[in-house]
Enzyme design. Structure first.
Site, PDB file in Angstrom:
ATOM      1  N   ALA A   1       1.345   8.319 -14.200  1.00 17.98           N
ATOM      2  CA  ALA A   1       1.303   8.023 -12.791  1.00 17.98           C
ATOM      3  C   ALA A   1       2.056   7.328 -12.135  1.00 17.98           C
ATOM      4  CB  ALA A   1      -0.550   7.760 -12.517  1.00 17.98           C
TER       5      ALA A   1
ATOM      6  N   HIS B   1      -4.922   4.192  -0.938  1.00 12.03           N
ATOM      7  CA  HIS B   1      -3.713   4.651  -1.707  1.00 12.03           C
ATOM      8  C   HIS B   1      -3.916   6.197  -2.062  1.00 12.03           C
ATOM      9  CE1 HIS B   1      -5.754   2.945  -5.441  1.00 12.03           C
ATOM     10  NE2 HIS B   1      -6.517   3.564  -4.677  1.00 12.03           N
TER      11      HIS B   1
ATOM     12  N   TRP C   1     -11.148  -7.358   3.743  1.00 15.11           N
ATOM     13  CA  TRP C   1      -9.754  -7.714   4.317  1.00 15.11           C
ATOM     14  C   TRP C   1      -8.551  -6.588   3.906  1.00 15.11           C
ATOM     15  CZ3 TRP C   1     -11.324 -10.250   8.107  1.00 15.11           C
ATOM     16  CH2 TRP C   1     -12.282 -11.065   7.998  1.00 15.11           C
TER      17      TRP C   1
ATOM     18  N   VAL D   1      -3.458   1.789 -14.551  1.00 18.00           N
ATOM     19  CA  VAL D   1      -2.383   2.219 -15.615  1.00 18.00           C
ATOM     20  C   VAL D   1      -2.083   0.957 -16.761  1.00 18.00           C
ATOM     21  CG1 VAL D   1      -1.052   3.645 -14.051  1.00 18.00           C
ATOM     22  CG2 VAL D   1      -0.589   1.104 -13.973  1.00 18.00           C
TER      23      VAL D   1
ATOM     24  N   GLN E   1       2.158   7.601   1.112  1.00 19.50           N
ATOM     25  CA  GLN E   1       2.415   7.590   0.015  1.00 19.50           C
ATOM     26  C   GLN E   1       2.439   9.120  -0.721  1.00 19.50           C
ATOM     27  OE1 GLN E   1      -0.708   5.162  -2.030  1.00 19.50           O
ATOM     28  NE2 GLN E   1       0.492   3.447  -1.785  1.00 19.50           N
TER      29      GLN E   1
ATOM     30  N   ARG F   1      -4.569   0.457   5.124  1.00 24.36           N
ATOM     31  CA  ARG F   1      -4.739  -0.827   4.792  1.00 24.36           C
ATOM     32  C   ARG F   1      -5.081  -1.910   6.034  1.00 24.36           C
ATOM     33  NH1 ARG F   1      -1.128  -1.471  -0.287  1.00 24.36           N
ATOM     34  NH2 ARG F   1      -1.673   0.459  -1.380  1.00 24.36           N
TER      35      ARG F   1
HETATM   36  N1  PHE Z   1      -1.947   3.288  -6.232  1.00 25.88           N
HETATM   37  C1  PHE Z   1      -0.678   2.155  -6.136  1.00 25.88           C
HETATM   38  C2  PHE Z   1      -0.591   1.437  -4.824  1.00 25.88           C
HETATM   39  O1  PHE Z   1      -1.104   1.947  -4.051  1.00 25.88           O
HETATM   40  C3  PHE Z   1       0.433   2.651  -6.806  1.00 25.88           C
HETATM   41  C4  PHE Z   1       0.359   3.232  -8.039  1.00 25.88           C
HETATM   42  C5  PHE Z   1       0.324   4.696  -8.157  1.00 25.88           C
HETATM   43  C6  PHE Z   1       0.736   2.318  -9.106  1.00 25.88           C
HETATM   44  C7  PHE Z   1       0.049   4.878  -9.569  1.00 25.88           C
HETATM   45  C8  PHE Z   1       0.451   2.919 -10.414  1.00 25.88           C
HETATM   46  C9  PHE Z   1       0.322   4.157 -10.574  1.00 25.88           C
HETATM   47  O2  PHE Z   1       0.056   0.351  -4.751  1.00 25.88           O
END
Ligand code: PHE
Length: 347
Positions: free
Chosen positions: A312, A175, A158, A258, A215, A201
């Site tokens: 990150a 992402h 979903w 992370v 992003q 998404r």
């Molecule tokens: N990839 C995460 C998102 O799309 C964002 C993120 C990137 C968080 C890198 C922490 C470190 O919500």
């Protein structure tokens, strides 16, 4: 005598008709009628044999002379008409060089592309290289290597747009984080990259959700990288984008890749943090998620987590533009309404 007279009348008629012909097709018809294989002069020449012998030489000379005369007249008339025709067409096509010109429609870069360029420049000054990655990803990069196990809710169909239904997990990346793993697999530390690009998404759309959006991922890995480096980099970003006085707020948040994880916000430049319409009375604008790269992610790509650490972050590009330029509906970016896009065309 009879012969001479009839040649004379052919001549008169032919010249009169030639003068009356006033376009090229008519001239061609005229030529066929008099000088063509079945034309009157030609037929006359062919019929010479039926004349009494003593009349033939004079009649032949006269007919040949007429043929030469008519051919010359035809050529003269044809050239005259062709020249007149050309002149007429040239006059019709004439360009009035004194008319004011029509301004050509010049396209400009889309606001998202502009923001990507601006971000790349800001990060380049801090030593980050801009790289791009695939939008169609495998589950391994989009999830596994980011410590998102198969039973994690983010893997639910979903949320994710699946590309392959046969069983192989091929998805539109949800992402830009898969490029963390791809970059680290391809290079040894130190790593400093930013990754702008599209993410997808499976989502109901509203003023703040789009199924396709952009992003910018950031990743720095080296010896002795700390959260202070992360905060410094993001604060510098906020200052470049929103002005010199900006402050950065970290709050605890969870992302599987992370540890620790945060969401980060910048204090609202419009009200100076007091609360206004743009920051929805909170004084803060949420920019994205961030944190220290999880040891499992480092280990997964073959980095030694005991030696290397990294940070990150990921930020939403449309969101940044919305915050800075007061856009209140994310759907405007992909809506292709020129009235919206033109507002970004200047500068
Ligand atoms: N990839 C995460 C998102 O799309 C964002 C993120 C990137 C968080 C890198 C922490 C470190 O919500």
């Amino acid at each position: 005598m009879v012969v001479q007279e009839s040649l004379g009348s052919i001549r008169e008629r032919a010249l009169a008709e030639l003068n009356a012909a006033d376009d090229l097709p008519e001239i061609e018809r005229w030529e066929r009628a008099y000088l063509g294989a079945r034309g009157e002069v030609t037929l006359f020449l062919r019929s010479l044999g039926s004349l009494p012998t003593e009349e033939r030489p004079a009649a032949g000379r006269a007919a040949n002379a007429l043929k030469v005369e008519l051919a010359a007249a035809h050529e003269g008339r044809r050239r005259g008409l062709a020249a007149a025709d050309l002149e007429r067409r040239l006059a019709g096509d004439a360009v009035d060089v004194t008319l004011p010109g029509r301004a050509p429609l010049v396209g400009t870069a889309h606001p998202v592309s502009r923001m990507i360029d601006e971000l790349s420049e800001i990060f380049a000054l801090m030593g980050f290289q801009t790289v791009f990655g695939p939008e169609v990803e495998t589950g391994r990069y989009n999830f596994d290597l980011l410590n998102i196990p198969s039973d994690h809710p983010a893997r639910d169909v979903w949320d994710t747009i699946q590309v392959e239904t046969s069983g192989a997990e091929i998805v539109l990346r949800t992402h830009t984080s898969p490029m963390q793993a791809r970059t680290m697999e391809a290079t040894e530390p130190p790593v400093r990259v930013v990754v702008p690009g599209r993410a997808y998404r499976y989502e109901a759309q509203d003023a703040s959700h789009e199924w396709m959006f952009h992003q910018l991922e950031g990743l720095a890995v080296d010896e002795r990288i700390t959260m202070a480096d992360l905060k410094g980099v993001l604060r510098e970003l906020a200052r470049q984008l929103f002005g010199p006085e900006r402050r950065i707020r970290f709050r605890c948040d969870f992302f599987p890749f992370v540890e620790p994880g945060v969401d980060f916000a910048v204090d609202c430049a419009i009200c100076g943090g007091k609360g206004c319409r743009v920051c929805k009375q909170t004084g803060w604008l949420e920019m994205g998620g961030a944190g220290m790269v999880h040891p499992k992610v480092l280990g997964g790509v073959g980095y030694d987590p005991a030696r290397y650490s990294g940070f990150a972050f990921g930020l939403g590009i449309e969101r940044l533009i919305m915050m800075r330029d007061g856009v209140d509906d994310v759907r405007a970016f992909a809506g292709n309404d020129l009235r919206f896009l033109r507002q970004f065309a200047g500068a």
